[in-house]
Scaffold this motif. Structure first.
Motif, PDB file in Angstrom:
ATOM      1  N   SER A   1       0.398  -1.013   0.209  1.00  0.00           N
ATOM      2  CA  SER A   1      -0.304   0.020  -0.035  1.00  0.00           C
ATOM      3  C   SER A   1       0.689   1.600   0.503  1.00  0.00           C
ATOM      4  CB  SER A   1      -0.735   0.107   1.713  1.00  0.00           C
ATOM      5  OG  SER A   1      -1.966  -0.044   1.297  1.00  0.00           O
TER       6      SER A   1
ATOM      7  N   TYR B   1      -4.597  -3.264  -0.840  1.00  0.00           N
ATOM      8  CA  TYR B   1      -3.953  -2.362  -1.399  1.00  0.00           C
ATOM      9  C   TYR B   1      -3.804  -2.082  -3.202  1.00  0.00           C
ATOM     10  CZ  TYR B   1      -1.363  -6.040  -3.956  1.00  0.00           C
ATOM     11  OH  TYR B   1      -0.525  -7.171  -4.643  1.00  0.00           O
TER      12      TYR B   1
ATOM     13  N   SER C   1      -3.101   1.832   7.084  1.00  0.00           N
ATOM     14  CA  SER C   1      -3.045   0.683   6.162  1.00  0.00           C
ATOM     15  C   SER C   1      -3.394  -0.924   8.027  1.00  0.00           C
ATOM     16  CB  SER C   1      -1.748  -0.081   5.065  1.00  0.00           C
ATOM     17  OG  SER C   1      -2.144  -1.160   5.494  1.00  0.00           O
TER      18      SER C   1
END
Ligand SMILES: Nc1ncnc2c1ncn2[C@@H]1O[C@H](COP(=O)(O)OP(=O)(O)O)[C@@H](O)[C@H]1O
Ligand SMILES: [Mg+2]
Lengths: 274, 351
Positions: free
Chosen positions: A80, A142, A205
């Motif tokens: 990500s 992601y 994330s």
């Protein structure tokens, strides 16, 4: 003089109290991670560290593929971050320094997505990921966020102040290709902003709960926040194990923050000050 | 070294014609200065030569080859920017060697060439520093060094001295002239400063509103301007422009006109009179005038004079005038030699 000393002491006391209140949950997470479930519910609750950490970790590992979940968390967060840095810096650079048709409208569109509440995306996200056959795939986590509107905005603002037009033209005169200009001139100058965005993206994330909840089906594909959630049940939540898992999940962020807090703050403020 | 030819060059931004057709031949090894007021299109023209701006119409020839569509690097032009545009994250040596690196020159050869250029500019001791560790003048030298290293066919300068203080500017002016003599390269230099234009140029192109008013050697332009714009742009203080008096004009105005325009063709409706050609004489001789303001610079004095009936103040540049030339003092004026320039009703010179 006496007055200012008193008011200064008062200020310190207030800041200290505020700090304590904010740190308390954090502290108790670590303390409870070292106690068994039954101890945690004693009155008064334990205030100091206990000896049950190994037991808690054992429960954690028996209830879920803990290390695997941790691995997925890292994997998704790293991908990500790298993708976000790449696409947001490219997008921000383009919006800041190139002239193209519909530039203003496109930028407005990108900014507009910031206004859409994230829960509105839940069902469409699921449908799209399902249609692509990406359910239970880390890329479903992601890829969708790889060009975040906030990241593009941050990069655009930073490019506007840190990468003057003359510099790009000088590189063009020096025979640098357009991609070369991006990699050799623009990216190095964006370092402070890239650091900031990296940190923000990694943390987002790492803590993401809703995302995996939507697209991950099998427990062995869960990231940590989702996996830890599965310890909770109406009757017998293993609080000690949950706290141990949370504490372990927090450690990478703590390390990251200690290593980069100065960078984070300077990246957020340089654009504003200069 | 190269010859640069512009023919019918135009530039249009949207619906605005910024450059309205330029024809200009820049000779090999020439120091050509583009001068003109701000916003007249000098930078745009230079950037079209560089390849940073598309050419809307017309032909750009470099050494006889049409270059309109060539990439900047293939035109063999190097540019020095007003902001210096040094890469902040590279050392001076890396900055100067960047173009060579892009061209695939080996590290050893690169450092040899950078070293030679640094010597020419006396910046060898700065090679390991970063741009932020340099003064303005040093940055300017590095920027010039970066251009030299490439051995370009033509150097392009866009107001390179504007960010320097006055003393440094004079030094760099001399330095650039030396460099031009040493390299013998073709250089195109943009400035809004007429002093830079007069002192540096082999030839000057005076720009105005997207076109060129006149091209020529500095002194030729100064002595024989093609029109009022060129006459007024070159020279400080500004040339005095005196209009023909109306039939009911004041006696002083008519006397002044007779003094300046006598014996010229009837077409002449205005004359240009350089401040240094104004002579101050005793009050009861010459044209009566009154000092409005006097700037005593030590070596010379600049006088701002009112002649009754003439709307604009006249400027006079006289040898250190002495303390008696103070505001309010009445003096007389006469002309020094036959140096007055006549203009017709369109502002064009009448010879
Ligand atoms: N990118 C652009 N878009 C629209 N107009 C421009 C652009 N660049 C320059 N201009 C206009 O072109 C004219 C000439 O500009 P420029 O060449 O920079 O002038 P100078 O260098 O002589 O001061 C100015 O009126 C300016 O506003
Ligand atoms: Mg300009």
């Amino acid at each position: 003089m006496g007055d200012t000393t008193v008011s200064r002491l008062g200020a310190y006391a207030m800041v200290a109290a505020g700090g304590l209140i904010m740190l308390a949950p954090f502290y108790f997470m670590f303390v409870f991670a070292t106690h068994a479930r039954t101890d945690i519910f004693r009155l008064p609750p334990p205030l100091l560290f206990g000896h049950d950490l190994p037991g808690n970790v054992a429960i954690l590992i028996s209830r879920m593929p803990f290390w695997r979940n941790l691995g997925w968390s890292l994997y998704v967060a790293l991908f990500s971050t790298v993708l976000t840095l790449l696409f947001c810096s490219m997008g921000g650079y383009a919006f800041a320094r190139f002239e193209f048709r519909f530039k203003q409208s496109l930028f407005a569109l990108v900014m507009g997505t910031l206004l859409v509440p994230s829960f509105m995306n839940m069902i469409p996200t699921f449908m799209i990921m399902d249609a692509l056959g990406w359910i239970d795939q880390p890329r479903a986590l992601y890829l969708p966020g790889a060009a975040s509107a906030f990241g593009i905005f941050l990069m655009r603002q930073f490019v506007a102040t840190a990468v003057p037009k003359d510099l790009i033209e000088a590189a063009r005169m020096d025979g640098c290709s357009e991609l070369g200009i991006y990699f050799r001139i623009v990216l190095p100058l964006l370092k402070p902003a890239l650091g900031t965005l990296a940190l923000i993206t990694f943390i987002a994330s790492w803590n993401n709960f809703i995302g995996p909840l939507i697209v991950m089906r099998s427990p062995e594909m869960y990231t940590l926040p989702l996996a830890l959630r599965s310890l909770q049940s109406p009757v017998g939540t293993e609080w000690g194990a949950l706290m141990a898992g949370s504490a372990i999940a927090t450690l990478p962020l703590l390390v990251l923050f200690v290593l980069s807090s100065r960078q984070l703050i300077s990246g957020l403020t340089t654009g504003a000050v200069k | 070294m190269a010859q640069v030819t512009l023919s019918g060059i135009r530039k249009r931004y949207g619906s605005v014609d910024v450059i309205k057709g330029i024809d200009l031949q820049i000779h090999e090894g020439e120091f050509m200065v583009f001068v003109g007021p701000s916003g007249c299109g000098k930078s745009t023209t230079l950037r079209m030569i560089a390849g940073l701006e598309d050419i809307t119409a017309g032909d750009l020839l470099i050494d006889g080859v049409r270059a309109n569509q060539l990439r900047p690097v293939d035109r063999g032009a190097a540019m020095v920017f007003q902001s210096y545009a040094l890469y902040p994250h590279m050392t001076v040596a890396d900055n100067m060697g960047f173009a060579l690196r892009m061209a695939g020159v080996t590290a050893a050869e690169r450092s040899a060439q950078v070293g030679r250029a640094a010597e020419t500019l006396r910046i060898s001791h700065l090679l390991e520093r970063y741009p932020r560790e340099l003064s303005g003048g040093e940055r300017q030298r590095v920027a010039i060094g970066r251009a030299i290293v490439r051995k370009p066919k033509v150097f392009l300068f866009d107001e390179p001295l504007s960010n320097l203080d006055a003393a440094l500017r004079v030094n760099m002016r001399i330095e650039l002239c030396r460099l031009h003599a040493e390299l013998g390269a073709t250089m195109i230099y943009v400035t809004h400063d007429q002093v830079e234009a007069m002192t540096m140029g082999s030839r000057i192109a005076v720009f105005n509103a997207g076109g060129i008013e006149q091209v020529g050697a500095p002194l030729a332009l100064y002595d024989r301007p093609a029109n009022e714009f060129v006459a007024a742009f070159l020279g400080a203080p500004r040339i005095n422009l005196v209009s023909q008096p109306q039939a009911d004009g004041s006696a002083a105005h008519r006397a002044l006109w007779t003094l300046l325009a006598d014996g010229r063709p009837d077409r002449v409706v205005r004359v240009g009179w350089r401040p240094e050609h104004v002579r101050v004489v005793a009050a009861d001789t010459g044209i009566p005038a009154q000092v409005v303001l006097a700037e005593h610079l030590g070596d010379t004095s600049i006088l701002y004079l009112r002649v009754e009936g003439v709307t604009e103040l006249l400027h006079a540049k006289v040898a250190a005038g002495g303390p008696h030339l103070q505001p309010g003092v009445r003096i007389g004026l006469s002309a020094r030699g036959d140096t007055v320039i006549g203009f017709d009703q369109h502002g064009c010179q009448v010879s």
